[in-house]
Design a protein around this motif. Structure first.
Motif, PDB file in Angstrom:
ATOM      1  N   LYS A   1       0.975  -1.200   0.034  1.00 48.48           N
ATOM      2  CA  LYS A   1       0.156  -0.052  -0.030  1.00 48.48           C
ATOM      3  C   LYS A   1       0.892   1.262  -0.014  1.00 48.48           C
ATOM      4  N   MET A   2       0.423   2.332  -0.666  1.00 42.30           N
ATOM      5  CA  MET A   2       1.047   3.691  -0.526  1.00 42.30           C
ATOM      6  C   MET A   2       0.737   4.100   0.844  1.00 42.30           C
ATOM      7  N   PHE A   3       1.720   5.038   1.537  1.00 42.61           N
ATOM      8  CA  PHE A   3       1.469   5.433   2.728  1.00 42.61           C
ATOM      9  C   PHE A   3       0.242   6.453   2.892  1.00 42.61           C
ATOM     10  N   ASN A   4      -0.077   6.963   1.943  1.00 41.99           N
ATOM     11  CA  ASN A   4      -0.862   8.005   1.794  1.00 41.99           C
ATOM     12  C   ASN A   4      -2.208   7.806   1.523  1.00 41.99           C
ATOM     13  N   VAL A   5      -2.604   6.325   1.536  1.00 43.23           N
ATOM     14  CA  VAL A   5      -4.179   5.988   1.004  1.00 43.23           C
ATOM     15  C   VAL A   5      -4.430   5.253   2.352  1.00 43.23           C
ATOM     16  N   ARG A   6      -5.822   5.654   2.717  1.00 41.72           N
ATOM     17  CA  ARG A   6      -6.533   5.087   3.757  1.00 41.72           C
ATOM     18  C   ARG A   6      -7.979   4.489   3.447  1.00 41.72           C
ATOM     19  N   PRO A   7      -8.070   3.374   3.878  1.00 42.39           N
ATOM     20  CA  PRO A   7      -9.368   2.770   3.641  1.00 42.39           C
ATOM     21  C   PRO A   7     -10.292   3.225   4.652  1.00 42.39           C
ATOM     22  N   ASP A   8     -11.696   3.228   4.131  1.00 43.76           N
ATOM     23  CA  ASP A   8     -12.765   3.986   5.035  1.00 43.76           C
ATOM     24  C   ASP A   8     -13.966   2.984   4.790  1.00 43.76           C
ATOM     25  N   ILE A   9     -14.869   2.509   5.357  1.00 39.00           N
ATOM     26  CA  ILE A   9     -16.093   1.860   5.116  1.00 39.00           C
ATOM     27  C   ILE A   9     -17.120   3.006   5.776  1.00 39.00           C
ATOM     28  N   LYS A  10     -17.832   3.275   4.875  1.00 41.47           N
ATOM     29  CA  LYS A  10     -18.704   4.361   5.075  1.00 41.47           C
ATOM     30  C   LYS A  10     -20.069   4.076   4.368  1.00 41.47           C
ATOM     31  N   GLU A  11     -21.099   4.149   5.119  1.00 39.82           N
ATOM     32  CA  GLU A  11     -22.463   3.903   4.656  1.00 39.82           C
ATOM     33  C   GLU A  11     -22.678   2.642   3.603  1.00 39.82           C
ATOM     34  N   GLY A  12     -22.070   1.783   3.852  1.00 42.40           N
ATOM     35  CA  GLY A  12     -22.004   0.174   3.014  1.00 42.40           C
ATOM     36  C   GLY A  12     -20.946   0.437   2.058  1.00 42.40           C
ATOM     37  N   GLN A  13     -20.134   1.474   1.827  1.00 42.65           N
ATOM     38  CA  GLN A  13     -19.239   1.689   0.842  1.00 42.65           C
ATOM     39  C   GLN A  13     -17.913   1.167   1.413  1.00 42.65           C
ATOM     40  N   ASN A  14     -17.011   0.647   0.595  1.00 45.79           N
ATOM     41  CA  ASN A  14     -15.673   0.362   0.919  1.00 45.79           C
ATOM     42  C   ASN A  14     -14.757   1.255   0.182  1.00 45.79           C
ATOM     43  N   LEU A  15     -14.130   2.247   0.656  1.00 47.74           N
ATOM     44  CA  LEU A  15     -13.460   3.267   0.150  1.00 47.74           C
ATOM     45  C   LEU A  15     -12.004   3.200   0.264  1.00 47.74           C
ATOM     46  N   LEU A  16     -11.244   3.761  -0.703  1.00 48.38           N
ATOM     47  CA  LEU A  16      -9.659   3.959  -0.651  1.00 48.38           C
ATOM     48  C   LEU A  16      -9.623   5.172  -0.903  1.00 48.38           C
ATOM     49  N   ILE A  17      -9.205   6.140   0.240  1.00 46.67           N
ATOM     50  CA  ILE A  17      -8.937   7.463  -0.066  1.00 46.67           C
ATOM     51  C   ILE A  17      -7.683   8.041  -0.307  1.00 46.67           C
ATOM     52  N   GLN A  18      -7.400   8.769  -1.112  1.00 45.52           N
ATOM     53  CA  GLN A  18      -5.959   9.376  -1.153  1.00 45.52           C
ATOM     54  C   GLN A  18      -6.274  10.734  -1.541  1.00 45.52           C
ATOM     55  N   ARG A  19      -5.467  11.756  -0.880  1.00 48.32           N
ATOM     56  CA  ARG A  19      -5.887  13.082  -0.769  1.00 48.32           C
ATOM     57  C   ARG A  19      -7.418  13.181  -1.067  1.00 48.32           C
ATOM     58  N   ASN A  20      -7.776  14.210  -2.267  1.00 51.57           N
ATOM     59  CA  ASN A  20      -9.091  14.260  -2.426  1.00 51.57           C
ATOM     60  C   ASN A  20      -9.916  13.215  -3.353  1.00 51.57           C
ATOM     61  N   GLN A  21      -9.286  12.236  -3.592  1.00 51.47           N
ATOM     62  CA  GLN A  21      -9.928  11.204  -4.453  1.00 51.47           C
ATOM     63  C   GLN A  21     -10.132  10.164  -3.467  1.00 51.47           C
ATOM     64  N   ALA A  22     -11.594   9.490  -3.961  1.00 50.41           N
ATOM     65  CA  ALA A  22     -11.857   8.066  -3.233  1.00 50.41           C
ATOM     66  C   ALA A  22     -12.178   7.256  -4.393  1.00 50.41           C
ATOM     67  N   TYR A  23     -12.043   6.098  -4.109  1.00 50.24           N
ATOM     68  CA  TYR A  23     -12.130   4.713  -4.874  1.00 50.24           C
ATOM     69  C   TYR A  23     -13.183   3.813  -4.394  1.00 50.24           C
ATOM     70  N   GLU A  24     -13.960   3.088  -4.998  1.00 47.45           N
ATOM     71  CA  GLU A  24     -14.810   2.292  -4.317  1.00 47.45           C
ATOM     72  C   GLU A  24     -14.437   0.707  -4.532  1.00 47.45           C
ATOM     73  N   LEU A  25     -14.382  -0.117  -3.468  1.00 51.96           N
ATOM     74  CA  LEU A  25     -14.100  -1.612  -3.857  1.00 51.96           C
ATOM     75  C   LEU A  25     -15.217  -2.483  -3.483  1.00 51.96           C
ATOM     76  N   ASP A  26     -15.352  -3.460  -4.153  1.00 52.45           N
ATOM     77  CA  ASP A  26     -16.004  -4.420  -3.373  1.00 52.45           C
ATOM     78  C   ASP A  26     -15.389  -5.283  -2.298  1.00 52.45           C
ATOM     79  N   GLU A  27     -16.192  -6.131  -1.774  1.00 52.23           N
ATOM     80  CA  GLU A  27     -15.514  -6.824  -0.483  1.00 52.23           C
ATOM     81  C   GLU A  27     -14.385  -7.511  -0.731  1.00 52.23           C
ATOM     82  N   VAL A  28     -14.507  -8.247  -1.871  1.00 59.07           N
ATOM     83  CA  VAL A  28     -13.273  -9.035  -2.196  1.00 59.07           C
ATOM     84  C   VAL A  28     -11.910  -8.007  -2.569  1.00 59.07           C
ATOM     85  N   GLY A  29     -12.399  -6.900  -3.408  1.00 54.42           N
ATOM     86  CA  GLY A  29     -11.460  -5.955  -3.380  1.00 54.42           C
ATOM     87  C   GLY A  29     -10.602  -5.434  -2.321  1.00 54.42           C
ATOM     88  N   LEU A  30     -11.680  -5.149  -1.341  1.00 52.97           N
ATOM     89  CA  LEU A  30     -11.242  -4.705   0.132  1.00 52.97           C
ATOM     90  C   LEU A  30     -10.261  -5.744   0.639  1.00 52.97           C
TER      91      LEU A  30
END
Lengths: 263, 88
Positions: free
Chosen positions: B7-36
């Protein structure tokens, strides 16, 4: 219950009559209970005793050394141990319980807005042991949904964690060594608090963080945390690597916490 | 493509309202359960093959297919700057 309480207090070297005398009550309380680190089993020789006195109506005139918004704290000393006496009215307690119920635990702004003294009160009634009118104590205690309280804490600490993570990332990228170092440590600490809240904890913070993490029983996490907190850093370049390791570990903790809550 | 993605140090996962997100600066990327879960296993200790093996066991899915998915996942996230490679 009182017999159990007495034997527990004897173990701790707390004299119940001495505590009651220290209260110098002039009005009959609705209930009295003890709480704090000694009661929870984390205390040490220097720990104080937290006594909560709940009055049925308005608070009587009290001598006080501190006034935190709605409740009154009076500080006494008993056999070289400090006794913090916190006084609330029954209506204040019920209003606090209602504010917790009204707070949506998935809305960070509502969670952040919860007052510190109310969060603190909720924890202490959760872990308290009654000295007087146990049925009244239980009645008040049942007004709180402590799982909801822990979720509110989790949302608060998550919000602060995300902010600390962002600040650390920015500092690493900009090679701001001091900020990277301190904020990386903060990110880990907040991530641990998120994890503790996900497990139902309602009182986070540095004072008992390590004890409470140990109580979760995950040796691997404890060892990683300890290693990061005590790691020697010999150069500026090492600071950045250290900060990156902290962020990676913190993200791992937060993901574990969020997955635990979903389960 | 790296053998042991990290993982890049500046990426943080967040599970919010049923969405699995990877957040990097002002960008968010959604993953499914297996992706997470794939993301979790990208810890610099697992190769793509061992990640695929772990997912096979956890989700009872076909190894060959999950290996292809893992390769695409790592390539995609590396291109986005969310993962970095570690050379053996």
């Amino acid at each position: 219950m009182i017999d159990n309480v007495n034997s527990r207090l004897q173990e701790l070297g707390i004299d119940v009559n001495g505590v009651i005398d220290a209260l110098s009550l002039t009005t009959q309380p609705y209930t009295i209970y003890l709480s704090g680190s000694l009661i929870e089993g984390y205390g040490n020789a220097e720990s104080d005793i937290d006594v909560y006195v709940i009055y049925p109506d308005e608070l009587p005139a009290l001598r006080y050394d501190n006034d935190m918004q709605t409740n009154v704290i009076s500080i006494e000393y008993l056999a070289e141990r400090r006794v913090d006496i916190e006084s609330w009215s029954k209506s204040q307690v019920l209003a606090t319980a209602q504010r917790f119920r009204d707070c949506a635990s998935n809305k960070w702004d509502e969670c952040i807005a919860m007052a510190y003294n109310e969060l603190d009160f909720a924890h202490h009634i959760r872990t308290g042991i009654p000295l007087l009118h146990e049925e009244h104590f239980q009645q008040l205690r049942q007004a709180f949904d402590f799982q909801h309280v822990s979720r509110i804490h989790m949302t608060r600490y998550l919000e602060w964690y995300h902010s600390a993570h962002e600040d650390t990332s920015g500092a690493i990228t900009s090679q701001q060594y001091g900020t990277a170092l301190l904020m990386a440590r903060r990110a880990i600490q907040l991530a641990i608090d998120v994890l503790l809240a996900s497990q139902g904890e309602t009182n986070m913070g540095e004072k008992w963080r390590f004890f409470k993490l140990e109580k979760l029983g995950d040796r691997s996490l404890i060892e990683q945390y300890w290693a990061l907190e005590t790691q020697g850093i010999s150069s500026q370049a090492a600071v950045l690597d250290y900060a990156k390791a902290c962020l990676t570990f913190a993200s791992q903790l937060v993901l574990k916490a969020q997955k635990a809550v979903i389960k | 493509m790296s053998d042991k993605p990290q993982k890049m140090f500046n990426v943080r996962p967040d599970i919010k309202e049923g969405q699995n997100l990877l957040i990097q600066r002002n960008q968010a990327y959604e993953l499914d359960e297996v992706g997470l879960r794939m993301w979790e296993l990208c810890d610099g200790n697992h190769t793509i093959e061992t990640i695929a093996q772990a997912l096979c066991q956890e989700y009872d899915i076909d190894y060959d297919q999950v290996l292809i998915d893992c390769q695409e996942f790592v390539a995609d996230l590396t291109a986005k700057g969310l993962l970095q490679g570690v050379t053996r």
